[in-house]
Design an enzyme around this catalytic site. Structure first.
Site, PDB file in Angstrom:
ATOM      1  N   TRP A 107       0.821  -1.221   0.000  1.00 24.26           N
ATOM      2  CA  TRP A 107       0.000   0.000   0.000  1.00 24.26           C
ATOM      3  C   TRP A 107       0.844   1.256   0.000  1.00 24.26           C
ATOM      4  O   TRP A 107       0.513   2.237  -0.673  1.00 24.26           O
ATOM      5  CB  TRP A 107      -1.001  -0.033   1.155  1.00 24.26           C
ATOM      6  CG  TRP A 107      -2.025  -1.103   0.934  1.00 24.26           C
ATOM      7  CD1 TRP A 107      -2.127  -2.286   1.591  1.00 24.26           C
ATOM      8  CD2 TRP A 107      -3.044  -1.118  -0.078  1.00 24.26           C
ATOM      9  NE1 TRP A 107      -3.161  -3.032   1.061  1.00 24.26           N
ATOM     10  CE2 TRP A 107      -3.746  -2.339   0.044  1.00 24.26           C
ATOM     11  CE3 TRP A 107      -3.436  -0.213  -1.073  1.00 24.26           C
ATOM     12  CZ2 TRP A 107      -4.813  -2.685  -0.787  1.00 24.26           C
ATOM     13  CZ3 TRP A 107      -4.505  -0.560  -1.905  1.00 24.26           C
ATOM     14  CH2 TRP A 107      -5.177  -1.779  -1.761  1.00 24.26           C
ATOM     15  N   ASP A 177      -1.259   6.540   6.411  1.00 24.99           N
ATOM     16  CA  ASP A 177      -2.352   5.666   5.988  1.00 24.99           C
ATOM     17  C   ASP A 177      -2.534   4.630   7.092  1.00 24.99           C
ATOM     18  O   ASP A 177      -1.719   3.720   7.245  1.00 24.99           O
ATOM     19  CB  ASP A 177      -1.999   4.991   4.661  1.00 24.99           C
ATOM     20  CG  ASP A 177      -3.062   3.962   4.241  1.00 24.99           C
ATOM     21  OD1 ASP A 177      -4.069   3.786   4.961  1.00 24.99           O
ATOM     22  OD2 ASP A 177      -2.858   3.320   3.198  1.00 24.99           O
ATOM     23  N   LYS A 201     -12.144  -1.817   7.403  1.00 21.82           N
ATOM     24  CA  LYS A 201     -11.414  -2.803   8.190  1.00 21.82           C
ATOM     25  C   LYS A 201     -11.801  -2.685   9.670  1.00 21.82           C
ATOM     26  O   LYS A 201     -12.353  -3.600  10.244  1.00 21.82           O
ATOM     27  CB  LYS A 201      -9.919  -2.634   7.960  1.00 21.82           C
ATOM     28  CG  LYS A 201      -9.571  -2.921   6.490  1.00 21.82           C
ATOM     29  CD  LYS A 201      -8.240  -2.374   6.057  1.00 21.82           C
ATOM     30  CE  LYS A 201      -8.106  -2.336   4.548  1.00 21.82           C
ATOM     31  NZ  LYS A 201      -8.202  -3.631   3.874  1.00 21.82           N
TER      32      LYS A 201
END
Lengths: 367, 367
Positions: A107, A177, A201
């Site tokens: 990511w 992030d 999540k």
């Protein structure tokens, strides 16, 4: 309504397991919110009822993370992936400075790729050559003295690598992030410039991203940006510049209500998460190499536990047998293979214990 | 579960009323989809179950609108407002051509404003000086011979002005914001380049936009665009470049299932909508000027019926009394005042009839 609805233990990396009390509340009121006579999906985002939902969701996040008063809490669309671009469009484009990216997994790499479209990116560290098994030490980071910001990914969902604490970067704004570990443990928000997280999540359903931004950074947003991508405008409009994803924000309210009701503080949430992760890592560590953890122990994630088996055939068999006994979504991400158990806040201890027992049995049978 | 849950008649302009059978289905399965053991909110967007939901939603839209095979159906985040920018970023920016905008109300103006950030915009017609009461005749349009596209808003939600049919613009790609009348009537999709619509009026909950785009236009998307804003990439990835708003897409499937089950074709949906709107316009037209419709009769909307009363005080009283008898959200948009009844597909005939009776009573009492 069937009160005894059969639910599996769902280890999906996201969209992921949600707390049952939050789902039940949403179910109960799905046709009509009490006193409103319409579903939360059917009411104006400018109605009093939705305003209260939005403010409660923000207040819950503020309480749980102890967000200081000089930060704004936004709910935006496009997930973390659009934040990859928004961070760079608002803070990097036209700044005349580079942005530093610390890459500890898939990511972080994607975030840097999007930022490169907007300005100069300096890769301060990249764990790719080591196959993303750890986070860097402070003295390994090649930081720019004048960076517009430093970006890192607190928990890499695919590799299962987590920063034990945020890197120290002095006065440069730190951008994080935190998609896969937000609200899983306390963090010192005052050390961050921006924290963003896709909701699917640890916070709610997909379709909304939580963005926590220090107010002074809003001044960097250029008026030439598309309105929807302008942090300053979205903050001025309290996430209501256009119609926000109202149902997703409602679910965030319910999920954070549940966190406050059940755990009260993120310290206690973190204790619970550490307990769950420790059980799984113990099975891996005591398997005599049958299960091989991906990340180095010091940096392995409390949210996404990743491991390999002796062969790909055994990995397939593991996932197949687990699914057949109601332990689902244990296949690793298609880009890295292996197995992965995502054990976010809403995964009950019982689910982890059941998985641990299954893993021991599976090893006995196939080891 | 209370089967006799009390629901109002909700005339909200969006998020708006949804079909009760769709809400009931979502409610029933909210804790666990049959055979899955997890909520639709909890499953991976790459799972077989969600793939089937996504494909069914697309197939339903394709069937209802008779979308030709050379068009792609996408579900994107950010609502119609982000489409204002995406259309211009993908089709105008760097094209060396102007884009023509036909402005018949507030939303068309906002679309043009965002497009100006990306390139040259030619206002082909603007009804502002007439207070947005009609759509232009063909010979009033100042079209550019070489436009990158022509943009219009098929139904202006705030003013209640609707195009009876799309403007004819020859070979120039026609781009339409159809947020508030999509799926309310048949349209010849083959005459359009792009049709986009925020879902929260006629298709589902907020947080997703439907985009129907002719395949050849995908070639105009530059690789320098942020990935999430690149039509070509989103089409190549079948709306799954990143995690889409899965629950919102599921609701679109349920709403379009309901349309197909109940009406079968958009011709029949349109008949029903015309019937409902006619009832309301009849009350307005026969009120001897007590109720004054905003739009000129030829162009008034079948979706958003807008009118004024003799005074602002009476308008407030109207909304107050209506609300007290379960007819809610009748206040006009804050930018124009007056009253507005949004009567999208899911508003039952009974709701409109009840409103008509209320309006006649109110006039007798206060007229």
């Amino acid at each position: 309504m069937d009160q005894d609805v059969k639910r599996v233990f769902n280890f999906s990396a996201g969209p992921a397991v949600l707390p049952v009390p939050a789902l039940k509340q949403a179910q109960k009121d799905l046709l009509a919110l009490p006193g409103v006579g319409a579903s939360v999906m059917e009411i104006s985002h400018r109605s009093k009822t939705f305003s209260e939902i939005l403010e409660k969701a923000k207040a819950n996040v503020k309480t749980l993370l102890r967000v200081p008063d000089n930060y704004r809490i936004l709910f935006l669309q496009g997930g973390a992936s659009l934040q990859f671009s928004m961070v760079a469009m608002n803070l990097l484009r036209g700044s005349g400075k580079p942005a530093d990216y610390i890459i500890t997994g898939s990511w972080g790499g994607k975030a840097a790729k999007e930022a490169k479209k907007e300005g100069t990116v300096n890769i301060a560290w990249d764990g790719k050559n080591e196959n993303y098994v750890r986070v860097p030490d402070r003295d390994e980071l090649k930081l720019s003295p004048d960076a517009a910001y430093v970006h890192f990914t607190s928990n890499e969902t695919i590799q299962g690598v987590q920063f034990p604490a945020e890197p120290s970067v002095g006065d440069i704004p730190l951008v994080c992030d935190a998609s896969s570990d937000i609200l899983s443990r306390p963090i010192p928000v005052e050390r961050y410039g921006i924290i963003y997280a896709g909701a699917q999540k640890n916070i709610g359903p997909s379709g909304v991203a939580l963005v926590i931004i220090r107010e002074d950074l809003l001044e960097r947003s250029s008026e030439t940006l598309p309105s929807l991508l302008n942090y300053k405008l979205m903050a001025e409009e309290n996430s209501l510049y256009n119609t926000p994803p109202t149902f997703a924000i409602y679910m965030i309210m319910l999920v954070t209500n549940w966190l406050l009701d059940t755990f009260k503080t993120l310290e206690r949430v973190a204790e619970n998460n550490t307990k769950k992760a420790s059980l799984l890592y113990k099975v891996i560590d005591e398997s005599n190499g049958f299960y091989k953890g991906h990340a180095q122990p010091k940096w392995r994630s409390n949210m996404n536990v990743t491991w390999r088996l002796p062969s790909e055939d055994l990995e397939k068999e593991f996932v197949r047998e687990a699914t057949s006994v109601g332990l689902t979504e244990l296949k690793g991400h298609r880009s890295v293979g292996g197995c992965r158990a995502s054990i976010y806040n809403a995964m009950p201890l019982e689910g982890v214990e059941t998985l641990c027992a299954f893993m021991k049995d599976f090893q006995q049978k196939h080891g």
